[in-house]
Design a protein around this motif. Structure first.
Motif: not given
Length: 776
Positions: A659-663, A680-681, A698-705
């Motif tokens: 998990w890579d997260f930034s804000y 990535g799970i 495997t499941l990969k999710l990408q979110h954006e604010y």
């Protein structure tokens, strides 16, 4: 996916053709079984029960084997296993004619090993017949899955193997064989397929299936073909719901005499817009001799991209070059026409390198087609040594521009001559003569707004660094006659000024190692300029940097810099500027390792503005490589308020998940300004059965604010399922409104599977076929 590797089977079967050149068999054989019977009237030997038949390096195991000495034939049935080397071949019946070399095999299976893939591949055929150098098969199947019931297989209605050359197969299906209730599903179909032997086999590329706003649903299909190293390529057949069909070929060729190249053709007519897309490419290279070659490249691209952008341009280029004992030479010409921007560009260049001498000439013409405006340029450059430590260089550039048809060309010429000398007493001595020439003789009024500098000439001397013990000394000196032309917009006219200019720039530096882990560095540079009219300008720059590490828990880095100038210059290029006086400071408390656990404070002070920089508080937590968390909070001393907060997290757990997260949050308004998240799970499959991640999901999710909705939006997601010997992948992109489906066969077990041979006991027969038979 590699083609049906029937060649591996056929090569082994071909070795069964053991008749000698005279057609009369007289070859040593060994035969043993539980029961041996010689029928003298029929000249036939019958072997039953655990039959073992050996000829040269070929061994046959079967329930029954008959040697027909009158017809020079061998046949066997019942659990037949043919072994040559380490690879066994299985069938229920085989017959072989020693005179004409014909072979017939029924219900044939084999486990094959090859350098093409890791582990074992399975092959089977309902029937296999040979005639001369051709093998004909019916209902053949091939799979690289080593399971008794393979997860997938390739099936062919008929196939022909031409010995050591190629395989032709028809009605080829890729079948998914691992569905619920034991069902099998045909996925892809190829009416005809050719597989060539050698270092490069034909590859079937699975379709790219998807859907987006531009194309609608689509399927991009590619078929690889290969005849030999001089004839191979790729066939393309694409379908787009909104655009229709696209068809093309990407062919590579090689012809005797040094010709080789590539031809690409792709056509698509858009059914919804009436537009057409074309992609034509020609790349040809001719190298009749080792020391020289020529090339021709041409490309016309009229293309629609998935994001809706279009491209329409024509490009081609010609080139030729060679080399001799002294050096090499190259001639190139290129042309680029952009139909969308109505812009043409052509370029021709010649370059030569020989015995340390480099020279070149380049001409470029830019012609937009709308207004008659055009731009031309010519560049010449050359460099050559005069002696081992003296080198001269000449650079010339000519430009010719016109903004409207019927008006004069704006022309200018710039050229520079450089003379360079090296010596043990100085690192470099350079004399530069640089000129600007207004070729159009003031016919174009825009010349008045040009800014340029001329050296008439200028000499620059770089001295070698000297270590005097107390400090190190560096120095640079310049002297020259300088002309500066500057357009002064405030008064709307030019200022053209010429005078001599002198420059002396010495510098002193020193480094110290002090107690308590302190490193101290000092540097001072003095820059003195003097001019013919008597003007003088100098600039002094001082720098001190200090780094400290105390007791393994504290680290400090401070940098102080001050610069100021005095005097006056008649040239605009020598502005005083550079006034500075500031201090930058970063102090950190850490534990064990400053790159793992640390609290830092970063700030600075500017004496010119008498203001403090923002204070930045930073924290770092990284207990191990799989977890890293950083915070950065900015505080404005001048405004006495916090500004923003930036946080970043990297987490990697259970070896497979991340998990890579930034804000970034504005602390004044409390609003989130920016944010990103990528997860990535692995949902299943944690045993790493083989190198390609086994049967994991495997499941990969990408979110954006999204600042408008003030929520984190899912931008892309991807689901991937490992299927032991193949892989399924599905992805969705929110921005392009596009989903894609992938099917890949990319897994081959790293643990080969096979059967070991056991010694067979019983009656034995040894002798020569066609001669007396000896029973033991």
């Amino acid at each position: 996916m590699r083609g049906c590797c029937v060649a591996l089977v056929a090569c082994m079967l071909a070795s069964l053709a053991w008749a000698d050149e005279g057609g009369q068999p007289s070859l040593p054989v060994k035969l043993k079984a539980d029961s041996l019977r010689y029928i003298e009237t029929d000249e036939r030997v019958e072997a039953r029960g655990n039959v073992y038949f050996e000829f040269e390096d070929i061994t046959v195991f079967a329930d029954e084997v008959q040697l027909d000495l009158a017809r020079n034939a061998v046949q066997g049935r019942g659990n037949v296993r043919i072994v040559r080397g380490s690879t066994p071949l299985y069938c229920q019946f085989f017959s072989f004619d020693l005179e004409d070399g014909k072979l017939n095999v029924d219900r044939f299976t084999a486990e094959l090993e090859s350098e093409i893939f890791m582990g074992v591949a399975n092959f089977s055929a309902q029937s296999l017949q040979s005639s001369a150098n051709v093998y004909e098969g019916r209902e053949g199947c091939f799979s690289t899955c080593e399971y008794l019931k393979p997860h997938y297989y390739l099936s062919a209605g008929t196939f022909y193997y031409y010995l050591n050359d190629h395989i032709e197969a028809s009605s080829v299906w890729l079948v998914e064989n691992d569905l619920p209730l034991g069902l099998a599903l045909p996925l892809f179909y190829m009416p005809y397929y050719v597989y060539y032997m050698g270092s490069r086999q034909v590859v079937y590329l699975f379709p790219e299936i998807g859907n987006n706003k531009t194309y609608g649903s689509y399927a991009k299909n590619s078929f690889d073909y290969y005849y030999d190293t001089g004839f191979w390529g790729l066939l393309r057949l694409d379908w787009f719901e909104k655009k229709g069909w696209g068809i093309g070929v990407d062919h590579h060729y090689q012809i005797d005499g040094g010709h080789e190249g590539r031809v690409q053709v792709y056509n698509q007519d858009e059914t919804d817009t009436g537009a057409y897309n074309r992609d034509y490419v020609l790349e040809h290279r001719f190298a009749p001799q080792e020391n020289w070659d020529s090339n021709l490249n041409a490309k016309w691209t009229k293309k629609l991209f998935s994001n809706g952008r279009r491209e329409d341009q024509l490009q081609y280029s010609l080139g030729a070059g060679g080399k001799d004992r002294e050096g090499n030479a190259r001639l190139n010409y290129s042309f680029n026409k952009n139909f969308l921007s109505a812009f043409d560009q052509s370029n021709v260049s010649v370059r030569r390198t020989a015995a340390g001498t480099e020279s070149g000439i380049e001409y470029q013409l830019d012609v937009p087609n709308l207004t008659g405006l055009d731009r031309q340029s010519l560049r010449l450059n050359g460099s050559m040594p005069l002696t081992w430590n003296v080198r001269q260089q000449l650079n010339v550039q000519y430009e010719k521009n016109r903004v409207l048809v019927g008006v004069p060309y704006d022309q200018r010429l710039d050229y520079t001559y450089l003379f360079q000398h090296q010596s043990p007493f100085y690192s470099s001595l350079q004399v530069e003569y640089k000129r600007y020439v207004d070729v159009d003789a003031d016919q174009v009024t825009s010349d008045d707004a040009l800014n340029f500098v001329e050296h008439l000439p200028k000499a620059t001397l770089h001295l070698n660094e000297k270590d005097l013990g107390l400090f190190k000394v560096n120095a640079e000196m310049e002297a020259g006659l300088i002309r500066e032309n500057r357009f002064i917009s405030s008064v709307g006219r030019n200022r053209d000024f010429t005078t001599t200019r002198y420059r002396l720039a010495p510098s002193l530096s020193k480094d110290w190692t002090l107690p308590l882990g302190t490193q101290l560095g000092w540097n001072v540079q003095y820059d003195q300029l003097a001019y013919g009219p008597g003007d003088q300008l100098f600039k002094l720059t001082e720098k001190v940097n200090m780094s400290q590490t105390w007791f393994g828990v504290f680290r400090n880095q401070a940098d102080w810099m001050r610069s100021f100038s005095e005097g006056n210059s008649p040239f605009y290029m020598d502005t005083r500027g550079g006034e500075a006086h500031r201090l930058n400071e970063k102090a950190s408390l850490y534990y064990d390792n400053p790159d793992r656990w640390a609290l830092s404070l970063v700030t600075g002070f500017n004496w010119l503005s008498q203001k403090w920089d923002d204070i930045i508080y930073e924290s770092l937590i990284q207990p191990h490589g799989d977890l890293r968390y950083t915070n950065r909070v900015k505080y404005s001393i001048e405004n006495k308020q916090f500004v923003d907060w930036v946080a970043q997290l990297h987490l990697h757990w259970l070896q497979y998940n991340s998990w890579d997260f930034s804000y970034t949050r504005n602390l004044q308004t409390g609003e989130l300004q920016r944010g990103q998240s990528e997860i990535g799970i692995r949902l299943t499959g944690f045993d790493d059965h083989w190198e390609q991640d086994g049967e994991a999901v495997t499941l990969k999710l990408q979110h954006e604010y999204d600042s408008r909705s003030q929520t984190f939006m899912l931008r892309t997601w991807e689901l991937e399922k490992g299927l032991h010997c193949r892989k399924l992948r599905f992805s969705w992109n929110e921005l392009r409104k596009e989903w894609k489906f992938f099917y890949e066969i990319n897994a081959f077990p790293d643990q080969p599977f096979g059967l070991s041979n056991s010694e067979t006991q019983g009656l034995k027969l040894e002798g020569f076929l066609g001669q007396a038979v000896k029973l033991e």
